[in-house]
Write an enzyme that holds these catalytic residues in place. Sequence first.
Site, PDB file in Angstrom:
ATOM      1  CG  HIS A 124       5.706  42.299  37.280  1.00 34.10           C
ATOM      2  ND1 HIS A 124       6.173  42.965  38.389  1.00 34.10           N
ATOM      3  CD2 HIS A 124       5.704  40.978  37.629  1.00 34.10           C
ATOM      4  CE1 HIS A 124       6.426  42.103  39.347  1.00 34.10           C
ATOM      5  NE2 HIS A 124       6.150  40.884  38.905  1.00 34.10           N
ATOM      6  CD  GLU A 125       4.268  37.961  35.962  1.00 33.27           C
ATOM      7  OE1 GLU A 125       5.213  37.148  36.004  1.00 33.27           O
ATOM      8  OE2 GLU A 125       3.663  38.332  36.989  1.00 33.27           O
ATOM      9  CG  HIS A 127      16.335  37.918  36.645  1.00 32.56           C
ATOM     10  ND1 HIS A 127      15.897  37.691  37.931  1.00 32.56           N
ATOM     11  CD2 HIS A 127      17.661  38.152  36.762  1.00 32.56           C
ATOM     12  CE1 HIS A 127      16.902  37.797  38.768  1.00 32.56           C
ATOM     13  NE2 HIS A 127      17.999  38.079  38.079  1.00 32.56           N
ATOM     14  CG  HIS A 179       9.501  37.443  36.927  1.00 33.67           C
ATOM     15  ND1 HIS A 179      10.320  37.517  38.031  1.00 33.67           N
ATOM     16  CD2 HIS A 179       8.262  37.799  37.362  1.00 33.67           C
ATOM     17  CE1 HIS A 179       9.622  37.896  39.087  1.00 33.67           C
ATOM     18  NE2 HIS A 179       8.366  38.095  38.707  1.00 33.67           N
TER      19      HIS A 179
END
Length: 729
Positions: A505-506, A512, A509
């Site tokens: 998940h992290e 992105h 980021h």
Amino acid sequence: MREFLLLGVSLAALCATPVLAQVAKANAAAVATLAPDVRALLAEWTGPYGGVPAFDKVKVSAFEPALDEAIRENLAEVDAIADNPAPPTFDNTIAAQERAGKALNRVMTIYGVWSSTENNADFQAVQTRMDPKIAAAQDKISQNPKLFARVDAIYKARDTLGLSAEQKQLVWIYWVGMVKNGAQLTPEAKARVTAINQELAGLYAQFSQNLLADEDGYVLYLKAGDLAGLPQSLRESAAQTAEAKGHKGEWGIQNTRSSMDPFLTYSDRRDLREKVWRTFYARGDNRDAHDNTLKVIPRILQLRAEKAKLMGFSNYAAWKLQDEMAKTPDAAMALMLRVWPAATARVHQEVADMQAVADQEHANIKIAPWDYRYYAEKVRKAKYDVDMNQVKPYLQLDNIRRAMFWTAGKMYGFTFTKVDGLPVYDADMVTYEVKDRAGKHVGFWYFDPYARAGKNSGAWMSDYRPQQKLDSAIPAIVSNNTNFVKPPPGKPVLISWDDAVTMFHEFGHALHGLNSNVTYPSLASPSQAQDFVEFPSQLNENWLPTREVLEQFAVNAEGQPIPPALVGKLLASQKFNTGFEVTEYLSAAIIDMKLHTAPQGPGVPPIDPDAFEKAELAKLDMPSEMVMRHRTPQFQHIFAGDGYAAGYYSYLWAEVLDHDAFEAFLEAGGPYDPKMAQRLHDDIMQVGYSVDPAVAFRNFRGRDPKVDAYLRAKGFPVEAAGTAAAGGQ
């Protein structure tokens, strides 16, 4: 807009006019008089590819004078832009702001790193003094009447100025940001908003420091007879914790989620499970020097409500959501309440299954919150014949990191190569250069893996520098941060399945940010509407449980891959315990929204956080066997800053987008379908905030998102197939 102040990059490119040249000259002269440690924080970053943070030169004593000078410089730059006698244009007003504030952004980046990773008593004293000053500077910029007049003139004429779509979006972001922060208020109202924001900044620091004190200040020390049920990996990490804190020969369970979760899952000692549970969920709620309930939270809520009313909104949530995808609290609440009944119904099924196991064991108990994780694991073994302790040896931290790199290569063509010699703030940090398929430098990725005193618990991504190409190509610098216990030399770090999901998940980021390809720094990924920014990160979680990842990277210390039969059982159990997971999160998101829509003001008593939480959860028929993921006194997302206040719903909003998007891959040809990967890159990952989030998703999916895929992924019934759930306009 970037975090902290409205303004973005460098004055050097602004010196085309005499007035700005004079500002630059004055700033340089002022910096020359400062102490070397202060100049080091203010200085341009040196090193490869546009420079890197000079973490090795940071001294806490330099933060205050460096911030004071950087704020002064930024305000001088803003005044020069606002006072420019030339008519307002995109270049001399909007692009000029993108080029301003470079020194402040550098200092604030490192200041933010220290607040989350190196937060000792000396730094906390600086934070207490400086956070209100930073808030005041933000207001001075966003409420500058001359600056707003120029921005407003450009905004009103934006369709006649020959601007690109990206430039129009940037104009809108500046305009709505200034309006949202009080640019159109009376002078008296502006002054009150400024006072509110300064008081809030101090309260946010106090909340965070109270929580950190309760996490750092308590460890449960165990003897050998207290370890029943604990797997060897947890025993080893607990022994390391105890030894590091001067209790060699004992085992230490810290008051953090990364220690609490596995202990509650495996400990056979119900009395100790209850003790750990009660201590963890009482953080910030002990009516002592570190209490958040009596004064801190009620005052934050009062000030936020007052600020919203000054801005012309009925409550803080309505003010906060005006420029998010959801637009209104009602829209966000409608999605949450649509999912809530299915989630709690599943909880009741899960509890019944757990109670049956407890009864079969003649435990003579009724399932309580400190039993949920423990008996859920027993049910998992019984239903799916999968013991997560059997899985954990195959989840080595280094291999999960390699798996993240591999998926990034498959999806975006990235390669990660470890580099030595870049300055770091902790010796255990590692740094990697990221390149694209053509071998071109994309950015740097930093990884800070281990827990230590003064570091926030949990996991997160930090954006050290956004990508941009306004005056030259500037690559991104991003980091991921986790809190694993450092192992003995030569021993691998074994992590849980939930930890592996969190890492993906992290890392989403971070990807992105690394994929960003925009002109202006304020539009760079992952700057986004808050209820969209979690979408790429939650989407990235979907690649962890693919067979391609598990068969390559789920390998034990002897180099043996995870058995295919165990992979099959693990994948079959992916919808297990979703009632707990969704209800735990959703209850916190609903309470967040209710807190920020509750009546506040003259004649209304301050909210009692504990009583409010209890009463509202009772109205929802919250299952008694569990609690919110973040109880109000420790809800750092919403009370340690403005970040997710009235915005915790955004994880659900983004998860609806995530599951809908991943179904597009499955419909097309599989998780790594190259055409869908290219569309994801082109329509979502690279565009940042240069495209409206609803439009970006529509470009990718060909329609507005639907909630159906989310419900299917959780194993919940799909009640109304085809109903749009989020982001429609």
